[in-house]
Design a protein around this motif. Structure first.
Motif, PDB file in Angstrom:
ATOM      1  N   ALA A  13       0.826  -1.210   0.000  1.00  0.00           N
ATOM      2  CA  ALA A  13       0.000   0.000   0.000  1.00  0.00           C
ATOM      3  C   ALA A  13       0.861   1.260   0.000  1.00  0.00           C
ATOM      4  N   ILE A  14       1.903   1.263   0.806  1.00  0.00           N
ATOM      5  CA  ILE A  14       2.788   2.425   0.859  1.00  0.00           C
ATOM      6  C   ILE A  14       3.569   2.555  -0.451  1.00  0.00           C
ATOM      7  N   LYS A  15       4.041   1.442  -0.948  1.00  0.00           N
ATOM      8  CA  LYS A  15       4.809   1.453  -2.197  1.00  0.00           C
ATOM      9  C   LYS A  15       3.965   1.972  -3.352  1.00  0.00           C
ATOM     10  N   ARG A  16       2.716   1.538  -3.424  1.00  0.00           N
ATOM     11  CA  ARG A  16       1.836   2.006  -4.494  1.00  0.00           C
ATOM     12  C   ARG A  16       1.632   3.512  -4.414  1.00  0.00           C
ATOM     13  N   ARG A  17       1.504   4.046  -3.207  1.00  0.00           N
ATOM     14  CA  ARG A  17       1.349   5.488  -3.049  1.00  0.00           C
ATOM     15  C   ARG A  17       2.608   6.224  -3.496  1.00  0.00           C
ATOM     16  N   LEU A  18       3.760   5.653  -3.212  1.00  0.00           N
ATOM     17  CA  LEU A  18       5.015   6.257  -3.655  1.00  0.00           C
ATOM     18  C   LEU A  18       5.121   6.231  -5.177  1.00  0.00           C
ATOM     19  N   THR A  20       2.781   6.227  -7.373  1.00  0.00           N
ATOM     20  CA  THR A  20       1.787   7.047  -8.065  1.00  0.00           C
ATOM     21  C   THR A  20       1.840   8.518  -7.656  1.00  0.00           C
ATOM     22  N   VAL A  22       1.521  10.098  -4.663  1.00  0.00           N
ATOM     23  CA  VAL A  22       0.574  10.629  -3.679  1.00  0.00           C
ATOM     24  C   VAL A  22       1.239  11.701  -2.823  1.00  0.00           C
ATOM     25  N   TRP A  23       2.517  11.494  -2.503  1.00  0.00           N
ATOM     26  CA  TRP A  23       3.261  12.472  -1.707  1.00  0.00           C
ATOM     27  C   TRP A  23       4.347  13.109  -2.560  1.00  0.00           C
ATOM     28  N   LEU A  34       0.482   7.205   8.976  1.00  0.00           N
ATOM     29  CA  LEU A  34       0.308   6.148   7.978  1.00  0.00           C
ATOM     30  C   LEU A  34      -0.414   4.952   8.588  1.00  0.00           C
ATOM     31  N   LEU A  38      -3.920   3.420   7.241  1.00  0.00           N
ATOM     32  CA  LEU A  38      -3.972   2.054   6.717  1.00  0.00           C
ATOM     33  C   LEU A  38      -4.662   1.072   7.658  1.00  0.00           C
ATOM     34  N   ARG A 202      -2.277  11.141 -11.306  1.00  0.00           N
ATOM     35  CA  ARG A 202      -2.638  10.240 -10.199  1.00  0.00           C
ATOM     36  C   ARG A 202      -3.818   9.387 -10.615  1.00  0.00           C
TER      37      ARG A 202
END
Length: 202
Positions: A13-18, A20, A22-23, A34, A38, A202
């Protein structure tokens, strides 16, 4: 360390946000926030962030904590050069044709990544394939910007796919892949600037 059934989904989940965007680059990643977002404890979040630090997608500094990795022009050029070297090696040793064509519904960036991973997988070298997979993850966010920099990005990807899928003369696929990487290396400054401006889709 957290149980795998907790840490793996947290890590993904964190990797996908990175991947795409997100931050923004350099953003502080607070474990407690986080964890709340989550629905997990802080421990699997920290485990995931340390793992992502090892993968160069997150930066960790004692006393300052975790931050989204800030890509530099030099690093991007180095990543592209390494990706190219590994792909050319994979092309030279691949066994048989390329993997099936990507689904037309797939995101274009994932299509390119899937093609490159397919080439690496066909080499029969598991370490080479793992290295390409890791580079795919680290280059994913910049690939999301391709269409902003290259009007022909989709056609370029289709040409690479056709050259690989049709198993024509190896020189054609090799030259297309070489050109793909050269064009992006020349635009390294633009990619870094756009990432800083948070223009990634995004």
């Amino acid at each position: 360390m957290s149980p795998a059934h907790v840490v793996e989904p947290t890590y993904e989940a964190i990797k996908r946000r990175l991947m795409t965007g997100v931050w923004p680059a350099g953003a502080r990643l607070e474990s407690a926030r986080l964890a709340d977002a989550l629905g997990v404890s802080v421990t699997p979040v920290r485990d995931s962030l340390y793992r992502l630090t090892g993968e160069h997608m997150v930066d960790f500094t004692h006393g300052e904590g975790f931050h989204v990795h800030r890509l530099t022009e030099t690093e991007l050029r180095d990543l592209l050069e390494l990706n190219l070297i590994l792909l050319l090696a994979a092309l030279a040793t691949r066994r048989g044709g390329i993997v099936d064509r990507a689904s037309p519904a797939a995101e274009e960036t994932d299509r390119i990544g899937a093609l490159f991973l397919g080439v690496a997988s066909r080499s029969g070298n598991a370490e080479l394939a793992a290295a390409i997979a890791s580079l795919n993850d680290r280059l994913h966010l910049t690939r999301r910007l391709d269409r902003h920099l290259f009007a022909d990005a989709e056609a370029e990807g289709a040409a690479i796919e056709a050259a690989l899928f049709e198993a024509g003369p190896p020189a054609i696929a090799r030259n297309l892949i070489l050109r793909y990487h050269e064009r992006r290396a020349q635009e390294a400054a633009s990619y870094v600037r756009m990432l800083a401006e948070r223009r990634a889709d995004r």
